[in-house]
Design an enzyme around this catalytic site. Structure first.
Site, PDB file in Angstrom:
ATOM      1  N   HIS A 175      32.134  32.138  42.027  1.00 55.88           N
ATOM      2  CA  HIS A 175      33.213  33.118  42.208  1.00 55.88           C
ATOM      3  C   HIS A 175      32.716  34.225  43.137  1.00 55.88           C
ATOM      4  CE1 HIS A 175      36.619  35.557  41.754  1.00 55.88           C
ATOM      5  NE2 HIS A 175      36.848  35.442  40.450  1.00 55.88           N
ATOM      6  N   TYR A 210      34.606  41.018  42.308  1.00 56.86           N
ATOM      7  CA  TYR A 210      33.525  40.801  41.332  1.00 56.86           C
ATOM      8  C   TYR A 210      32.184  40.861  42.064  1.00 56.86           C
ATOM      9  CZ  TYR A 210      37.520  39.786  38.462  1.00 56.86           C
ATOM     10  OH  TYR A 210      38.720  39.914  37.810  1.00 56.86           O
ATOM     11  N   HIS A 258      37.636  38.610  44.877  1.00 56.34           N
ATOM     12  CA  HIS A 258      38.386  39.521  43.993  1.00 56.34           C
ATOM     13  C   HIS A 258      37.652  40.741  43.460  1.00 56.34           C
ATOM     14  CE1 HIS A 258      40.934  35.697  43.019  1.00 56.34           C
ATOM     15  NE2 HIS A 258      41.224  36.205  44.203  1.00 56.34           N
TER      16      HIS A 258
HETATM   17  C1  PHB Z   1      42.669  37.755  35.896  1.00 56.52           C
HETATM   18  O1  PHB Z   1      43.819  38.143  36.139  1.00 56.52           O
HETATM   19  O2  PHB Z   1      42.263  37.625  34.739  1.00 56.52           O
HETATM   20  C2  PHB Z   1      41.789  37.382  37.005  1.00 56.52           C
HETATM   21  C3  PHB Z   1      42.273  37.344  38.297  1.00 56.52           C
HETATM   22  C4  PHB Z   1      41.442  36.962  39.327  1.00 56.52           C
HETATM   23  C5  PHB Z   1      40.154  36.642  39.049  1.00 56.52           C
HETATM   24  C6  PHB Z   1      39.665  36.684  37.772  1.00 56.52           C
HETATM   25  C7  PHB Z   1      40.484  37.064  36.742  1.00 56.52           C
HETATM   26  O3  PHB Z   1      39.374  36.266  40.040  1.00 56.52           O
END
Ligand code: PHB
Length: 362
Positions: A176, A181, A179
């Site tokens: 991942h 992270y 977004h």
């Molecule tokens: C979420 O809405 O829980 C979510 C969205 C995008 C991500 C991870 C979690 O990459």
């Protein structure tokens, strides 16, 4: 309906039965002290194994990587046993499944961290907004800037989690890198203000990602590794000043890695995706990337077909539609109506809104 979406696709050494991908979706159903996937998780993914490829919900690589209550991990023996149930269920139904390995970075909270520590990030910059903890919603805190030692430990944690995933029977892992992270906020110049070899130039900001890839390659073949990126930021507090240059550099370099796929996420509604004025970032990166490309975000059968026909992507990922339509691929293929998902059970509700969406009447 005849469409390219239902043609098989050879992804590295894996034969996918169609070009639909179940996108990674946070469901927070690991309500057990071990934070392990269980029989219900296995049933959920088994029901969805008509997808050409399933990418699991994000699975934290370590206790520090945790930021979403009851998300299942991939670092302990109990978690490996839990995921074995899932991979067995999917493979019995002739599906393929990658696990998404994530570290949420600063999008966590001391209440979710081991010993109540501050969450980790490349730099001590607070994200905007709130996070759900086991004690309710809390404002995000200013994270701790990682030491070099912590960076290398985290890289090793990714490697170990990938090794665990293979032991659990996954067909591969997806890093991942999107977004906002941890991997993403190393890449973005708005969130990475480091002055060491992990900050500054694009090359330095991408170093964390490429060291993670190199570490995982100690245990897995390139064809067992996918990567998810969101070159167009989805959080206003996690951005880059020159995204095309930054992600252009990374995606060009990924050509040397021969990965299973590159998964580009553009979060949007189906209405936006179909709007003639909408300009996707995918064609730009398609020209740069030579390998298998997955497009995700707001896809409908129509937008999926259009992208495949225009050769803008090889595989199309669907998120929310897979929540409420376990047999989504089959429904799209025969033109059956789609069920709408219930938002109130996205993140909790046990079996309700999880494994009780019906298959279509045949
Ligand atoms: C979420 O809405 O829980 C979510 C969205 C995008 C991500 C991870 C979690 O990459």
């Amino acid at each position: 309906m005849m469409s390219k979406l239902f043609e098989p696709f050879k992804m590295g050494s894996l034969q996918l039965k169609n070009r639909t991908v179940m996108a990674p979706l946070t469901r927070r159903r690991a309500e057990n002290p071990e934070l392990a996937a269980d029989e219900m998780t296995a049933l959920y993914y088994r029901q969805r194994s008509s997808a050409g490829l399933i990418v699991s919900e994000g699975s934290q690589i370590s206790p520090e990587a945790y930021g979403y209550t009851f998300s299942p991990g991939c670092y302990s023996p109990a978690q490996i046993e839990g995921w074995k149930k899932v991979t067995k269920a999917v493979h019995e139904n002739y599906g393929k499944i990658f696990i998404q390995l994530w570290h949420v970075g600063r999008l966590s909270h001391p209440l979710l961290q081991p010993d109540g520590q501050l969450p980790l990030a490349p730099s001590a910059i607070k994200p905007d907004g709130q996070v759900l903890t086991h004690e309710g919603q809390k404002e995000y805190v200013t994270p701790r800037a990682m030491t070099t030692e912590e960076i290398y430990k985290t890289i090793r944690d990714f490697g170990k989690a990938a090794k665990n995933a293979m032991e659990a029977g996954f067909d591969g892992v997806e890093i991942h890198g999107a977004h906002g992270y941890l991997v993403d906020i190393f890449i973005l110049d708005g969130t990475n203000k480091r002055e060491d070899e992990f900050g500054g130039s694009i090359e330095n900001r991408a170093r964390f990602l490429f060291l993670i890839l190199d570490e995982i390659l100690k245990y897995l073949k390139p064809s067992q590794i996918g990567l998810r990126l969101s070159p167009k930021s989805v959080r206003p507090d996690a951005v880059d000043s020159t995204p095309e240059k930054t992600f252009g550099y990374i995606i060009e370099k990924l050509n040397d890695y021969n990965l299973a796929y590159l998964h580009l996420s553009e979060m949007m509604s189906p209405e936006t995706r179909l709007n003639p004025d909408f300009k996707s970032i995918i064609p730009f990166y398609r020209k740069i990337y030579k390998g298998t490309l997955i497009s995700c975000g707001g896809h409908s059968h129509e937008s999926a077909n259009r992208m495949l026909e225009n050769n803008e992507a090889d595989l199309i990922a669907f998120g929310k539609p897979f929540i409420s339509n376990p047999d989504l691929a089959e429904r799209l293929q025969v033109g059956a109506p789609l069920a709408e998902p219930d938002k109130t059970t996205f993140y909790h509700g046990g079996a309700v809104g999880y494994v009780d969406y019906p298959f279509r009447d045949k």
